[in-house]
Scaffold this active site. Sequence first.
Site, PDB file in Angstrom:
ATOM      1  N   SER A 124      -2.886  -4.587  -5.246  1.00 15.83           N
ATOM      2  CA  SER A 124      -1.421  -4.560  -5.228  1.00 15.83           C
ATOM      3  C   SER A 124      -0.869  -4.998  -6.580  1.00 15.83           C
ATOM      4  CB  SER A 124      -0.946  -5.526  -4.142  1.00 15.83           C
ATOM      5  OG  SER A 124       0.429  -5.776  -4.276  1.00 15.83           O
ATOM      6  N   TYR A 148      -1.100 -13.888   0.685  1.00 17.36           N
ATOM      7  CA  TYR A 148      -1.457 -12.458   0.763  1.00 17.36           C
ATOM      8  C   TYR A 148      -1.856 -11.943  -0.629  1.00 17.36           C
ATOM      9  CZ  TYR A 148      -0.771  -7.457   0.370  1.00 17.36           C
ATOM     10  OH  TYR A 148      -0.944  -6.137   0.054  1.00 17.36           O
ATOM     11  N   LYS A 152      -5.621 -10.515  -2.541  1.00 18.50           N
ATOM     12  CA  LYS A 152      -5.873  -9.321  -3.375  1.00 18.50           C
ATOM     13  C   LYS A 152      -6.526  -9.744  -4.696  1.00 18.50           C
ATOM     14  CE  LYS A 152      -4.302  -6.353  -0.527  1.00 18.50           C
ATOM     15  NZ  LYS A 152      -5.285  -5.561   0.218  1.00 18.50           N
TER      16      LYS A 152
HETATM   17  P1  NAD Z   1      -1.511  -1.005   7.542  1.00 18.43           P
HETATM   18  O1  NAD Z   1      -1.358  -2.314   8.231  1.00 18.43           O
HETATM   19  O2  NAD Z   1      -0.678   0.141   8.018  1.00 18.43           O
HETATM   20  O3  NAD Z   1      -3.032  -0.555   7.548  1.00 18.43           O
HETATM   21  C1  NAD Z   1      -4.099  -1.463   7.537  1.00 18.43           C
HETATM   22  C2  NAD Z   1      -5.069  -1.038   8.642  1.00 18.43           C
HETATM   23  O4  NAD Z   1      -6.172  -1.945   8.625  1.00 18.43           O
HETATM   24  C3  NAD Z   1      -4.451  -1.089  10.032  1.00 18.43           C
HETATM   25  O5  NAD Z   1      -4.748   0.097  10.720  1.00 18.43           O
HETATM   26  C4  NAD Z   1      -5.130  -2.298  10.692  1.00 18.43           C
HETATM   27  O6  NAD Z   1      -5.255  -2.134  12.084  1.00 18.43           O
HETATM   28  C5  NAD Z   1      -6.470  -2.310   9.971  1.00 18.43           C
HETATM   29  N1  NAD Z   1      -7.104  -3.638   9.906  1.00 18.43           N
HETATM   30  C6  NAD Z   1      -6.569  -4.823   9.536  1.00 18.43           C
HETATM   31  N2  NAD Z   1      -7.489  -5.802   9.582  1.00 18.43           N
HETATM   32  C7  NAD Z   1      -8.655  -5.210   9.987  1.00 18.43           C
HETATM   33  C8  NAD Z   1      -9.964  -5.693  10.228  1.00 18.43           C
HETATM   34  N3  NAD Z   1     -10.285  -6.972  10.086  1.00 18.43           N
HETATM   35  N4  NAD Z   1     -10.904  -4.822  10.628  1.00 18.43           N
HETATM   36  C9  NAD Z   1     -10.614  -3.494  10.786  1.00 18.43           C
HETATM   37  N5  NAD Z   1      -9.393  -2.992  10.595  1.00 18.43           N
HETATM   38  C10 NAD Z   1      -8.417  -3.840  10.188  1.00 18.43           C
HETATM   39  O7  NAD Z   1      -1.251  -1.278   5.985  1.00 18.43           O
HETATM   40  P2  NAD Z   1      -1.063  -0.257   4.789  1.00 18.43           P
HETATM   41  O8  NAD Z   1       0.336  -0.333   4.325  1.00 18.43           O
HETATM   42  O9  NAD Z   1      -1.646   1.066   5.141  1.00 18.43           O
HETATM   43  O10 NAD Z   1      -1.940  -0.975   3.674  1.00 18.43           O
HETATM   44  C11 NAD Z   1      -3.289  -0.632   3.457  1.00 18.43           C
HETATM   45  C12 NAD Z   1      -3.859  -1.540   2.393  1.00 18.43           C
HETATM   46  O11 NAD Z   1      -3.074  -1.427   1.208  1.00 18.43           O
HETATM   47  C13 NAD Z   1      -3.839  -3.017   2.757  1.00 18.43           C
HETATM   48  O12 NAD Z   1      -5.015  -3.623   2.275  1.00 18.43           O
HETATM   49  C14 NAD Z   1      -2.633  -3.540   2.022  1.00 18.43           C
HETATM   50  O13 NAD Z   1      -2.735  -4.905   1.733  1.00 18.43           O
HETATM   51  C15 NAD Z   1      -2.656  -2.698   0.769  1.00 18.43           C
HETATM   52  N6  NAD Z   1      -1.336  -2.593   0.131  1.00 18.43           N
HETATM   53  C16 NAD Z   1      -0.273  -2.152   0.855  1.00 18.43           C
HETATM   54  C17 NAD Z   1       0.997  -2.100   0.263  1.00 18.43           C
HETATM   55  C18 NAD Z   1       2.195  -1.651   1.049  1.00 18.43           C
HETATM   56  O14 NAD Z   1       3.313  -1.913   0.615  1.00 18.43           O
HETATM   57  N7  NAD Z   1       2.036  -0.959   2.178  1.00 18.43           N
HETATM   58  C19 NAD Z   1       1.159  -2.486  -1.080  1.00 18.43           C
HETATM   59  C20 NAD Z   1       0.034  -2.900  -1.803  1.00 18.43           C
HETATM   60  C21 NAD Z   1      -1.213  -2.954  -1.177  1.00 18.43           C
HETATM   61  N1  UFG Z   2      14.670  -5.819   0.649  1.00 18.97           N
HETATM   62  C1  UFG Z   2      15.966  -6.002   1.100  1.00 18.97           C
HETATM   63  N2  UFG Z   2      16.167  -6.076   2.445  1.00 18.97           N
HETATM   64  C2  UFG Z   2      15.157  -5.960   3.366  1.00 18.97           C
HETATM   65  C3  UFG Z   2      13.839  -5.764   2.884  1.00 18.97           C
HETATM   66  C4  UFG Z   2      13.633  -5.710   1.520  1.00 18.97           C
HETATM   67  O1  UFG Z   2      16.906  -6.100   0.316  1.00 18.97           O
HETATM   68  O2  UFG Z   2      15.428  -6.063   4.581  1.00 18.97           O
HETATM   69  C5  UFG Z   2      14.445  -5.725  -0.801  1.00 18.97           C
HETATM   70  C6  UFG Z   2      13.528  -6.817  -1.335  1.00 18.97           C
HETATM   71  O3  UFG Z   2      14.260  -7.953  -1.670  1.00 18.97           O
HETATM   72  C7  UFG Z   2      12.910  -6.104  -2.544  1.00 18.97           C
HETATM   73  C8  UFG Z   2      12.896  -4.622  -2.138  1.00 18.97           C
HETATM   74  O4  UFG Z   2      13.805  -4.495  -1.063  1.00 18.97           O
HETATM   75  O5  UFG Z   2      13.767  -6.229  -3.626  1.00 18.97           O
HETATM   76  C9  UFG Z   2      11.517  -4.161  -1.678  1.00 18.97           C
HETATM   77  O6  UFG Z   2      11.043  -5.071  -0.691  1.00 18.97           O
HETATM   78  P1  UFG Z   2       9.780  -4.765   0.218  1.00 18.97           P
HETATM   79  O7  UFG Z   2       9.649  -5.907   1.179  1.00 18.97           O
HETATM   80  O8  UFG Z   2       9.871  -3.392   0.778  1.00 18.97           O
HETATM   81  O9  UFG Z   2       8.591  -4.736  -0.833  1.00 18.97           O
HETATM   82  P2  UFG Z   2       8.138  -5.865  -1.860  1.00 18.97           P
HETATM   83  O10 UFG Z   2       8.472  -5.322  -3.216  1.00 18.97           O
HETATM   84  O11 UFG Z   2       8.635  -7.195  -1.527  1.00 18.97           O
HETATM   85  O12 UFG Z   2       6.579  -5.937  -1.564  1.00 18.97           O
HETATM   86  C10 UFG Z   2       5.751  -4.837  -1.635  1.00 18.97           C
HETATM   87  C11 UFG Z   2       4.660  -4.874  -0.565  1.00 18.97           C
HETATM   88  C12 UFG Z   2       3.687  -5.993  -0.800  1.00 18.97           C
HETATM   89  C13 UFG Z   2       3.202  -6.005  -2.196  1.00 18.97           C
HETATM   90  C14 UFG Z   2       4.355  -5.994  -3.142  1.00 18.97           C
HETATM   91  C15 UFG Z   2       3.909  -5.923  -4.548  1.00 18.97           C
HETATM   92  O13 UFG Z   2       5.235  -5.029   0.708  1.00 18.97           O
HETATM   93  O14 UFG Z   2       2.580  -5.791   0.041  1.00 18.97           O
HETATM   94  O15 UFG Z   2       5.185  -4.853  -2.880  1.00 18.97           O
HETATM   95  O16 UFG Z   2       3.436  -4.678  -4.852  1.00 18.97           O
HETATM   96  F1  UFG Z   2       2.452  -7.103  -2.425  1.00 18.97           F
END
Ligand code: NAD
Ligand code: UFG
Length: 336
Positions: A124, A148, A152
């Site tokens: 991330s 969290y 990472k």
């Molecule tokens: P998500 O929660 O939709 O998907 C994660 C999946 O992993 C889910 O299906 C969950 O059931 C499964 N899971 C969790 N723990 C597990 C375990 N112990 N064993 C087996 N399965 C397990 O999340 P996502 O948004 O698809 O994110 C995927 C990856 O990308 C994550 O590692 C997350 O941290 C990373 N990531 C996501 C974002 C974001 O904003 N969505 C940003 C940066 C990094």
């Molecule tokens: N925000 C609002 N209102 C809401 C939710 C979010 O104003 O109800 C704003 C936040 O303050 C931020 C922007 O929208 O400025 C994006 O927020 P998100 O929660 O959608 O995403 P973040 O940037 O906080 O975090 C995301 C992922 C994390 C990751 C991070 C860094 O959720 O997993 O980006 O890449 F770690």
Amino acid sequence: MTILVTGGAGYIGSHTCVELLNDGYDVVVVDNYYNSVPEVLNRVEKITGKTVKRYECDIRDREGLEKVFEENTIDAVIHFAGLKAVGESTKLPLLYYQNNVYGSVVLFEVMSKFDCKKIVFSSSATVYGNNPIPYKETMPTGDVSNPYGRTKHFIEQILGDLYRSDDQWSISLLRYFNPIGAHESGLIGEDPNGIPNNLMPYISRVAIGKLPQLTVFGGDYDTKDGTCIRDYIHVVDLAKAHLCAVAKILETTGIEAYNIGNGKGYSVLDIIHAFEKASGKKLNYVIGDRREGDLPAYYADAEKANTELNWHAEYDIDKICEDTWNFQTKNPDGIK
Ligand code: NAD
Ligand code: UFG
């Protein structure tokens, strides 16, 4: 070629499975369905017309994972499985270290045992912490403000140590910026349980009338309109970056980090306005207090992924909002 996708039923994992299958890979999914439902994988099959072999298995379950490797010849792993709620991680840090860090260690041990040493890891942009923008891969990482984000950072470090101990490993660390959007079929998309933490699913539920109002977290930042700036990337563009990374690790050894973002910053108000345009709905929102831990602005320098992975983001913010709205209207109650 067979790719094991951990967390393949989740938001980014499911979109990546679609792209892998469309590109001719065989896909094996391991998911414990903690934050997803098996129906997602049926929908992946419907979109692609191909089969997904699936195991309901926790990555912390060593015997379960070994069975997956015994029953399949895995060429490479894409490791999405993990917990991702920043706020929850500050209240339940041990759960995050156990699930994300310990779970990853078990996965890497099982991979070593079966001589599978190629992995793409979901990292991330959060690992950059307070660096100047745009973020570049050469910047120092680890100054992270929540558990969290530290999971990472730690997993990146563990993979670095693993490579230094055995140079047969081939590792790609993909540092995602803000993935949003949905597959254009409207069959899969982001479907969080309960009240969403993240901006896009929250906006989408306000627009469809499931939530009354969006609170914009802070209107007094030193940005063009006072709201936070992020780099939003279409989840399908992100999924395609995994294909580029897999192609690379299959050919090489080493460890490399790549920023996967659009390279453009949008404010919260920009996103609200783009969503209003795509949905034809006026969004009910108020400007509220800042959210603790939010950085004012960041976006990617994605040059390294552009040149070394030959990956380029295709979709703009309007398309992202259209696809999100299409998914939301087709699945008003989520995926069951
Ligand atoms: P998500 O929660 O939709 O998907 C994660 C999946 O992993 C889910 O299906 C969950 O059931 C499964 N899971 C969790 N723990 C597990 C375990 N112990 N064993 C087996 N399965 C397990 O999340 P996502 O948004 O698809 O994110 C995927 C990856 O990308 C994550 O590692 C997350 O941290 C990373 N990531 C996501 C974002 C974001 O904003 N969505 C940003 C940066 C990094
Ligand atoms: N925000 C609002 N209102 C809401 C939710 C979010 O104003 O109800 C704003 C936040 O303050 C931020 C922007 O929208 O400025 C994006 O927020 P998100 O929660 O959608 O995403 P973040 O940037 O906080 O975090 C995301 C992922 C994390 C990751 C991070 C860094 O959720 O997993 O980006 O890449 F770690």
